[in-house]
Design a protein around this motif. Structure first.
Motif, mmCIF file in Angstrom:
data_model
loop_
_atom_site.group_PDB
_atom_site.id
_atom_site.type_symbol
_atom_site.label_atom_id
_atom_site.label_comp_id
_atom_site.label_asym_id
_atom_site.label_seq_id
_atom_site.Cartn_x
_atom_site.Cartn_y
_atom_site.Cartn_z
ATOM 1 N N TYR A 1 0.834 -1.204 0.000
ATOM 2 C CA TYR A 1 0.000 0.000 0.000
ATOM 3 C C TYR A 1 0.868 1.253 0.000
ATOM 4 O O TYR A 1 0.628 2.203 -0.757
ATOM 5 N N GLN A 2 1.909 1.265 0.837
ATOM 6 C CA GLN A 2 2.786 2.429 0.924
ATOM 7 C C GLN A 2 3.545 2.670 -0.379
ATOM 8 O O GLN A 2 3.730 3.811 -0.806
ATOM 9 N N GLU A 3 3.964 1.579 -1.026
ATOM 10 C CA GLU A 3 4.704 1.715 -2.281
ATOM 11 C C GLU A 3 3.839 2.354 -3.364
ATOM 12 O O GLU A 3 4.296 3.215 -4.118
ATOM 13 N N VAL A 4 2.584 1.929 -3.451
ATOM 14 C CA VAL A 4 1.683 2.515 -4.444
ATOM 15 C C VAL A 4 1.427 3.980 -4.128
ATOM 16 O O VAL A 4 1.456 4.846 -5.023
ATOM 17 N N ALA A 5 1.187 4.289 -2.862
ATOM 18 C CA ALA A 5 0.919 5.676 -2.472
ATOM 19 C C ALA A 5 2.114 6.575 -2.777
ATOM 20 O O ALA A 5 1.947 7.703 -3.266
ATOM 21 N N ASP A 6 3.320 6.090 -2.506
ATOM 22 C CA ASP A 6 4.521 6.882 -2.787
ATOM 23 C C ASP A 6 4.703 7.089 -4.288
ATOM 24 O O ASP A 6 5.076 8.177 -4.733
ATOM 25 N N ALA A 7 4.451 6.027 -5.081
ATOM 26 C CA ALA A 7 4.602 6.141 -6.534
ATOM 27 C C ALA A 7 3.602 7.131 -7.108
ATOM 28 O O ALA A 7 3.932 7.915 -8.006
ATOM 29 N N VAL A 8 2.370 7.107 -6.599
ATOM 30 C CA VAL A 8 1.343 8.047 -7.073
ATOM 31 C C VAL A 8 1.719 9.477 -6.688
ATOM 32 O O VAL A 8 1.594 10.409 -7.498
ATOM 33 N N ALA A 9 2.180 9.672 -5.443
ATOM 34 C CA ALA A 9 2.568 11.013 -4.995
ATOM 35 C C ALA A 9 3.725 11.563 -5.828
ATOM 36 O O ALA A 9 3.763 12.755 -6.154
ATOM 37 N N LYS B 1 4.427 10.840 -8.966
ATOM 38 C CA LYS B 1 4.044 11.103 -10.358
ATOM 39 C C LYS B 1 2.950 12.152 -10.484
ATOM 40 O O LYS B 1 2.962 12.965 -11.420
ATOM 41 N N PHE B 2 1.994 12.161 -9.541
ATOM 42 C CA PHE B 2 0.823 13.028 -9.692
ATOM 43 C C PHE B 2 0.756 14.146 -8.656
ATOM 44 O O PHE B 2 -0.121 14.996 -8.742
ATOM 45 N N GLY B 3 1.611 14.118 -7.651
ATOM 46 C CA GLY B 3 1.581 15.155 -6.630
ATOM 47 C C GLY B 3 1.213 14.614 -5.267
ATOM 48 O O GLY B 3 0.592 13.556 -5.138
ATOM 49 N N GLU B 4 1.592 15.360 -4.219
ATOM 50 C CA GLU B 4 1.401 14.890 -2.845
ATOM 51 C C GLU B 4 -0.072 14.714 -2.473
ATOM 52 O O GLU B 4 -0.416 13.886 -1.644
ATOM 53 N N ASP B 5 -0.946 15.525 -3.063
ATOM 54 C CA ASP B 5 -2.363 15.459 -2.693
ATOM 55 C C ASP B 5 -3.166 14.530 -3.595
ATOM 56 O O ASP B 5 -4.391 14.471 -3.492
ATOM 57 N N ALA B 6 -2.509 13.787 -4.475
ATOM 58 C CA ALA B 6 -3.237 12.966 -5.450
ATOM 59 C C ALA B 6 -3.733 11.654 -4.855
ATOM 60 O O ALA B 6 -4.796 11.155 -5.228
ATOM 61 N N TRP B 7 -2.977 11.075 -3.928
ATOM 62 C CA TRP B 7 -3.311 9.733 -3.452
ATOM 63 C C TRP B 7 -4.637 9.688 -2.704
ATOM 64 O O TRP B 7 -5.421 8.765 -2.856
ATOM 65 N N ILE B 8 -4.907 10.702 -1.889
ATOM 66 C CA ILE B 8 -6.140 10.680 -1.097
ATOM 67 C C ILE B 8 -7.357 10.715 -2.001
ATOM 68 O O ILE B 8 -8.385 10.073 -1.713
ATOM 69 N N VAL B 9 -7.279 11.435 -3.137
ATOM 70 C CA VAL B 9 -8.395 11.474 -4.084
ATOM 71 C C VAL B 9 -8.590 10.101 -4.725
ATOM 72 O O VAL B 9 -9.713 9.586 -4.811
ATOM 73 N N ALA B 10 -7.476 9.490 -5.158
ATOM 74 C CA ALA B 10 -7.576 8.179 -5.806
ATOM 75 C C ALA B 10 -8.078 7.121 -4.828
ATOM 76 O O ALA B 10 -8.929 6.293 -5.177
ATOM 77 N N TRP B 11 -7.580 7.130 -3.617
ATOM 78 C CA TRP B 11 -7.977 6.131 -2.622
ATOM 79 C C TRP B 11 -9.450 6.278 -2.244
ATOM 80 O O TRP B 11 -10.190 5.294 -2.192
ATOM 81 N N GLY B 12 -9.874 7.501 -1.996
ATOM 82 C CA GLY B 12 -11.283 7.713 -1.637
ATOM 83 C C GLY B 12 -12.219 7.287 -2.753
ATOM 84 O O GLY B 12 -13.253 6.657 -2.499
ATOM 85 N N LEU B 13 -11.874 7.613 -3.985
ATOM 86 C CA LEU B 13 -12.712 7.209 -5.114
ATOM 87 C C LEU B 13 -12.719 5.692 -5.266
ATOM 88 O O LEU B 13 -13.763 5.099 -5.574
ATOM 89 N N PHE B 14 -11.582 5.052 -5.018
ATOM 90 C CA PHE B 14 -11.497 3.593 -5.171
ATOM 91 C C PHE B 14 -12.450 2.887 -4.206
ATOM 92 O O PHE B 14 -13.111 1.905 -4.581
ATOM 93 N N ILE B 15 -12.548 3.363 -2.976
ATOM 94 C CA ILE B 15 -13.452 2.746 -1.993
ATOM 95 C C ILE B 15 -14.896 2.844 -2.467
ATOM 96 O O ILE B 15 -15.672 1.882 -2.346
ATOM 97 N N LYS B 16 -15.287 3.986 -3.020
ATOM 98 C CA LYS B 16 -16.656 4.116 -3.528
ATOM 99 C C LYS B 16 -16.873 3.232 -4.749
ATOM 100 O O LYS B 16 -17.950 2.666 -4.930
ATOM 101 N N LEU B 17 -15.843 3.075 -5.578
ATOM 102 C CA LEU B 17 -15.976 2.196 -6.736
ATOM 103 C C LEU B 17 -16.149 0.745 -6.300
ATOM 104 O O LEU B 17 -16.874 -0.023 -6.933
ATOM 105 N N LEU B 18 -15.495 0.359 -5.213
ATOM 106 C CA LEU B 18 -15.665 -0.997 -4.678
ATOM 107 C C LEU B 18 -17.125 -1.233 -4.294
ATOM 108 O O LEU B 18 -17.684 -2.301 -4.559
#
Length: 326
Positions: A54-62, A64-81
């Motif tokens: 989980y940490q590796e993915v979050a670091d890779a996203v941050a 490439k896309f910025g420090e505030d990008a992971w929380i948006v992706a993670w929150g959306l992923f939970i709703k998609l589930l």
């Protein structure tokens, strides 16, 4: 569906989130739960080292896309589930809208409460190679062999409506069989009861014969039942609570001693105890309520407890407290 359409799909849905017909973790060759999920299986990460992926993915996203990008992706992923789990087994894992078509961006905004820019950014991140938790995939056509066969070797030729009809017919057969068994007094009516050597008096409520347990629509997973009761009561999920409530689920809820709406009735009763300001221990009151209802329905209360021997102090978890009717 006349032609193949592509829709968002949760990567490795069957491996991580699918459940079998008993609402447990699905494994290959098992039958999947036909109806939509009520809960989503989400792995519990912790500080013991299993959080590394989980940490590796979050670091890779941050990176490439910025420090505030992971929380948006993670929150959306939970709703998609959640959206992916609200389909029957053929379409579970897909993010679909009306008539099982790819969901529109506008409807996705309404259902997730995310803004359009957050949804677009989140999907871009989740589909990117640094994450890969979501991807686009062909939506299967209804009643295709490849989709049905994934539900087990016995379900390849049956569509979900046909499976539901078969399940209903099976329940009706079981009810009819139990009605027939009621006409044979020499057969005991439950595993924990024995035929009385003395014929009971018809006018005596305390000696009335127990009613036959109706088959439930589905069996409840004991650990899940224990968790639901504890969380509703606001009680800690201790080993004792888990042990006791799981036994109650197996011995009384899944056997039909509490009726066909056992789980719903239990949750409602726990909520009532929890909202009562005079109730000091809602969980204890609930267990006592189950005992009273089991006996009121004409069955023997049988709850396994985890006690310690008064003399040796040693654990004696294999003992059973069986309370027969007066």
């Amino acid at each position: 569906m006349s032609q193949k359409q592509k829709a968002l799909y949760i990567t490795d849905w069957e491996k991580h989130y699918e459940t079998n017909s008993d609402c447990g973790r699905w494994l290959p060759k098992q039958k999947k739960r036909v109806k939509p999920h009520e809960y989503i299986r989400l792995y519990v990460l912790g500080p013991s080292g299993d959080n590394m992926a989980y940490q590796e993915v979050a670091d890779a996203v941050a990176e490439k896309f910025g420090e505030d990008a992971w929380i948006v992706a993670w929150g959306l992923f939970i709703k998609l589930l959640e959206l992916a789990g609200r389909n029957n087994f053929m379409y579970r894992g897909y993010i679909l809208g009306k008539n099982r078509s790819p969901i529109s961006p506008r409807m996705l905004q309404i259902m997730t409460c995310f803004t359009e820019s957050q949804i677009n950014r989140g999907i871009e991140i989740l589909c990117d190679s640094v994450c890969g938790w979501v991807h686009y995939r062909d939506v299967p056509e209804e009643n295709t062999p490849s989709a049905d066969s994934a539900n087990g070797p016995d379900a390849a030729a049956d569509s979900p409506p046909l499976q539901e009809a078969k399940a209903k017919a099976k329940v009706e057969e079981e009810v009819k069989a139990k009605d027939e068994s009621e006409r044979q007094p020499e057969e005991p009516r439950s595993r924990s009861q024995k035929p009385s050597p003395v014929a009971p008096l018809p006018c005596s409520p305390s000696h009335s014969q127990p009613q036959a347990a109706l088959p439930l629509p589905h069996q409840y997973e004991p650990t899940r039942f224990a968790f639901d009761i504890c969380s509703t009561a606001g009680a800690t999920m201790t080993d004792f609570n888990k042990h006791t409530l799981a036994k109650i689920c197996r011995l009384h809820v899944n056997t039909g001693h509490l009726g066909p709406r056992a789980r719903e009735d239990c949750i409602e009763q726990v909520r009532a105890f929890k909202s009562d300001p005079t109730a000091k221990n809602p969980l204890s009151l609930f267990i006592n309520w189950v005992r009273q209802k089991v006996e009121a329905n004409g069955y023997v209360w049988d709850r396994w407890t985890d006690r310690r021997d008064a003399d040796t102090g040693q654990r004696a978890s294999g003992k059973t407290l069986a309370r027969a009717q007066a």
